[in-house]
Design an enzyme around this catalytic site. Structure first.
Site, PDB file in Angstrom:
ATOM      1  N   LYS A 252       0.852  -1.197   0.000  1.00 45.34           N
ATOM      2  CA  LYS A 252       0.000   0.000   0.000  1.00 45.34           C
ATOM      3  C   LYS A 252       0.883   1.241   0.000  1.00 45.34           C
ATOM      4  O   LYS A 252       1.691   1.440   0.905  1.00 45.34           O
ATOM      5  CB  LYS A 252      -0.900  -0.002   1.235  1.00 45.34           C
ATOM      6  CG  LYS A 252      -1.848   1.172   1.280  1.00 45.34           C
ATOM      7  CD  LYS A 252      -2.804   1.057   2.444  1.00 45.34           C
ATOM      8  CE  LYS A 252      -3.936   2.060   2.347  1.00 45.34           C
ATOM      9  NZ  LYS A 252      -3.503   3.425   2.183  1.00 45.34           N
ATOM     10  N   GLU A 302      -1.063   4.584  -7.601  1.00 49.02           N
ATOM     11  CA  GLU A 302      -0.744   5.615  -6.610  1.00 49.02           C
ATOM     12  C   GLU A 302       0.566   6.265  -7.070  1.00 49.02           C
ATOM     13  O   GLU A 302       1.558   5.561  -7.311  1.00 49.02           O
ATOM     14  CB  GLU A 302      -0.578   4.936  -5.249  1.00 49.02           C
ATOM     15  CG  GLU A 302      -0.512   5.855  -4.075  1.00 49.02           C
ATOM     16  CD  GLU A 302      -1.884   6.273  -3.521  1.00 49.02           C
ATOM     17  OE1 GLU A 302      -2.948   5.892  -4.091  1.00 49.02           O
ATOM     18  OE2 GLU A 302      -1.882   6.995  -2.527  1.00 49.02           O
TER      19      GLU A 302
HETATM   20  P1  ATP Z   1     -10.124   5.731   1.624  1.00 47.18           P
HETATM   21  O1  ATP Z   1      -9.432   5.994   0.333  1.00 47.18           O
HETATM   22  O2  ATP Z   1     -10.245   4.279   1.915  1.00 47.18           O
HETATM   23  O3  ATP Z   1     -11.361   6.523   1.822  1.00 47.18           O
HETATM   24  P2  ATP Z   1      -8.079   7.194   2.741  1.00 47.18           P
HETATM   25  O4  ATP Z   1      -8.237   8.299   1.770  1.00 47.18           O
HETATM   26  O5  ATP Z   1      -7.724   7.556   4.147  1.00 47.18           O
HETATM   27  O6  ATP Z   1      -9.280   6.238   2.802  1.00 47.18           O
HETATM   28  P3  ATP Z   1      -6.354   5.004   2.751  1.00 47.18           P
HETATM   29  O7  ATP Z   1      -6.884   4.624   4.074  1.00 47.18           O
HETATM   30  O8  ATP Z   1      -4.948   5.401   2.652  1.00 47.18           O
HETATM   31  O9  ATP Z   1      -7.088   6.190   2.092  1.00 47.18           O
HETATM   32  O10 ATP Z   1      -6.640   3.727   1.780  1.00 47.18           O
HETATM   33  C1  ATP Z   1      -7.055   3.620   0.485  1.00 47.18           C
HETATM   34  C2  ATP Z   1      -6.115   4.259  -0.542  1.00 47.18           C
HETATM   35  O11 ATP Z   1      -4.882   3.565  -0.632  1.00 47.18           O
HETATM   36  C3  ATP Z   1      -6.639   4.162  -1.964  1.00 47.18           C
HETATM   37  O12 ATP Z   1      -7.580   5.167  -2.214  1.00 47.18           O
HETATM   38  C4  ATP Z   1      -5.372   4.315  -2.811  1.00 47.18           C
HETATM   39  O13 ATP Z   1      -5.181   5.662  -3.110  1.00 47.18           O
HETATM   40  C5  ATP Z   1      -4.256   3.873  -1.885  1.00 47.18           C
HETATM   41  N1  ATP Z   1      -3.497   2.697  -2.340  1.00 47.18           N
HETATM   42  C6  ATP Z   1      -2.155   2.573  -2.247  1.00 47.18           C
HETATM   43  N2  ATP Z   1      -1.737   1.401  -2.708  1.00 47.18           N
HETATM   44  C7  ATP Z   1      -2.820   0.712  -3.133  1.00 47.18           C
HETATM   45  C8  ATP Z   1      -3.011  -0.563  -3.717  1.00 47.18           C
HETATM   46  N3  ATP Z   1      -2.006  -1.390  -3.957  1.00 47.18           N
HETATM   47  N4  ATP Z   1      -4.278  -0.926  -4.031  1.00 47.18           N
HETATM   48  C9  ATP Z   1      -5.318  -0.085  -3.791  1.00 47.18           C
HETATM   49  N5  ATP Z   1      -5.195   1.139  -3.235  1.00 47.18           N
HETATM   50  C10 ATP Z   1      -3.957   1.540  -2.906  1.00 47.18           C
END
Ligand code: ATP
Length: 592
Positions: A252, A302
């Site tokens: 992530k 990302e």
């Molecule tokens: P959310 O997007 O779930 O509302 P948030 O903005 O706080 O919450 P995160 O909690 O960081 O975001 O988690 C989701 C985000 O992680 C995704 O929107 C994407 O931008 C990011 N991301 C990074 N790596 C990945 C991956 N391998 N697969 C999917 N998403 C990813």
């Protein structure tokens, strides 16, 4: 439809405190308008000129509007400012002075919605020398020939101060009611919206081809898809159980979500909020043109800052420096971005949303072969909790946030947070698993040492997507710097409203209600149950009603307001309930 008719409907919407009634009024409007008008009416209702991703903004300052009212009504700028100070609403000022105008009405012209929309479009897009004067003239011409109620909305619209409270969900429900006679087809409307992100287009297709045409809508280039979102769980065991066995575990990355649309050499990039970010990332655009060898594609990943020498990703605080309009070329050298791609949604004319993750991943790897700037995300396939944990630890050691696990069989679920993607972050090892993004729905006056700031704290809510309502979860009085209190007081006085907004559900009564517009990030020690809040409120066995609340909430985040999140993108009620359950499980496992 006449603009006056639309204005009168807006008056009705203003007066209702019921969301259901609001849906009914919107549907009445949609039934009366033509195919040509509906998209414009929807954009006006949203306070926009076009869907967000087109990035056409009014950018009209109060001063221009004040001058236009002055020219149109014959009152001096000072008189207008005094009245503005009193009411805090230039729309009301325009209505008032238009009623008692010192000048003769310019013409008896009856403006249609299309007349007003096209003038407003011109006002927004006029630029260059003399543009200020031209804008004042165009707006004052409109006001001078309109009736007071029209004048009010002609001013509120370009200032983006309509504040009707009609969110995307409300508009979609009203469209369902209009074309099927029931609200129950909203899920079909939702799907359409999730793949094109343009409510105006959905309105037009609804009137042209009915529900069947909406059902047949497909993904298309340069219409961003609303992003799939991840649920959260705290341990590999729980994630594997939820996935029903083997799943993909991807690293992530903490940067900007980036949706890439490519048609030959034409490339556009969109953010998580579906704003176009092409200009901000010329390095990514160049790499897409050079490294991606297919003609037509939509894929996402990302984008994050990368240190080529040490082969390391940089933290979000570094990447965020790339979010700028000027000096981009210097920053590209200092902080080059790398796009870690994790999904593909469209390829050479084919909509891939209905394909399984595995199939999409194979296609993604065909398209994104890996270059200096664009690579596929790193992942493993596993059904072993041990292997899962090792991959997670390894990712965290490399400075990443954690992992996102993916169900091998699932489709791409646009615009929704489902368990087909589950995130597990290093922060989940703490007490409360994550921060929350809350919508400000009211504020309190400062007392004691805070009296000088006229700001004492916030009343905050989460979003209940099923009900399309904002439910309160916390008062928030900690974590603000003095500058932030001044900033919040100034932002919030501008969106004060007299009554509780129709989409806010609250037992508490703040000193001032505000229109739900701003999102803040909050950390708390714990989620508790409370009879004072409406978040997830339900009847208990003893007959009392209890909701969820935050214990020791405090404001966190690099900026006061989360500019990248709309109120509907705040933490959802169902997430709070899940976080409450997880917190219970973590504390039980710590005790045992
Ligand atoms: P959310 O997007 O779930 O509302 P948030 O903005 O706080 O919450 P995160 O909690 O960081 O975001 O988690 C989701 C985000 O992680 C995704 O929107 C994407 O931008 C990011 N991301 C990074 N790596 C990945 C991956 N391998 N697969 C999917 N998403 C990813």
């Amino acid at each position: 439809m006449l603009f006056k008719t639309l204005s009168e409907y807006y008056e009705k919407i203003y007066q209702t405190a019921s969301r259901i009634e609001m849906v009914g009024i919107l549907s009445e409007i949609f039934k009366q308008c033509s195919i040509e008008e509906i998209s414009k009416i929807i954009y006006i209702t949203q306070g926009q000129l076009a869907p967000t991703f087109e990035g056409i903004e009014f950018g009209i300052a109060d001063k221009i509007v004040e001058e236009a009212i002055s020219v149109a009504t014959g009152y001096s700028k000072e008189e207008i400012e005094v009245q503005y100070h009193k009411t805090g609403d230039l729309g009301l000022v325009a209505e008032l002075f238009s009623k008692s105008s010192k000048l003769r009405r310019m013409s008896d012209k009856k403006f249609t919605v299309l007349d007003v929309y096209s003038s407003m479009y011109k006002i927004a897009t006029t630029s260059g020398k003399n543009s200020k004067e031209l804008k004042i003239r165009m707006l004052s011409d409109l006001i001078a020939s309109s009736e007071p109620v029209e004048a009010k909305y002609m001013v509120k619209y370009p200032l983006n101060e309509l504040r009707l409270g009609a969110g995307d969900e409300t508009i979609l429900e009203a469209l369902s009611l209009t074309i099927t006679g029931t609200r129950s087809k909203k899920d079909v409307m939702d799907r359409a919206y999730n793949i094109c992100s343009d409510l105006g287009e959905i309105g037009e297709i609804s009137l042209k081809g009915g529900i069947e045409a909406i059902e047949n809508m497909k993904v298309s280039l340069f219409k961003p898809i609303r992003p799939a979102l991840a649920e959260r769980l705290p341990t590999p065991e729980e994630i594997l159980k939820k996935m029903g066995g083997k799943c993909a575990v991807e690293q992530k990355y903490d940067g900007f979500r980036c949706q890439v649309h490519k048609d030959g050499n034409k490339v556009k990039l969109y953010s998580r909020r579906l704003e176009e970010t092409t200009e901000m990332m010329p390095d990514i655009v160049k790499a897409v043109i050079n490294d991606i060898k297919v003609d037509k594609v939509i894929f996402e990943g990302e984008a994050l800052a990368y240190n080529e020498s040490t082969n390391e990703f940089l933290p979000f605080q570094e990447t965020i420096q790339r979010k700028r309009k000027h000096g981009i070329s210097e920053k590209i050298i200092e902080l080059p971005l790398h796009l870690m791609s994790f999904d593909i949604m469209y390829l050479e004319g084919k909509d891939l949303l209905g394909e399984s993750y595995e199939k999409r991943r194979a296609l993604l790897e065909d398209v994104v072969k890996g270059s200096n700037t664009i690579s596929p995300s790193k992942r493993i396939l596993t059904d072993s909790a041990k292997e899962f944990e090792e991959f997670f630890e390894d990712s965290v050691e490399n400075g990443l946030e954690g992992i996102v696990a993916k169900d091998l069989k699932s489709h791409y679920i646009a615009g929704a947070r489902k368990f087909s993607w589950i995130k597990m972050k290093r922060s989940y090892r703490g007490e409360l698993s994550d921060s929350l993004d809350l919508v400000i729905v009211g504020y309190y006056l400062g007392k004691g040492s805070r009296a000088e700031f006229k700001f004492g704290g916030l009343l905050c809510a989460v979003y209940n997507k099923e009900k399309d309502m904002f439910e309160t979860i916390s008062k928030l009085g900690t974590g603000f710097t003095e500058d932030q209190m001044v900033e919040l007081q100034s932002l919030l006085t501008k969106i004060k409203v007299d009554e509780k907004p129709a989409r806010v559900d609250s037992i508490m009564k703040p000193d001032f209600w505000v229109y739900p517009k701003y999102v803040v990030t909050v950390k708390a020690d714990e989620i508790t149950k409370s009879p004072m809040h409406t978040c997830g409120r339900s009847k208990q066995p003893d007959g009392t009603e209890v909701g969820y609340a935050l214990r020791f909430p405090r404001l966190i985040g690099d900026t006061t307001i989360r500019e990248d999140k709309s109120p509907e993108e705040a933490t959802e009620t169902k997430e709070v309930i899940e976080m409450f359950d997880q917190q219970k499980r973590v504390s039980i496992s710590k005790k045992s």
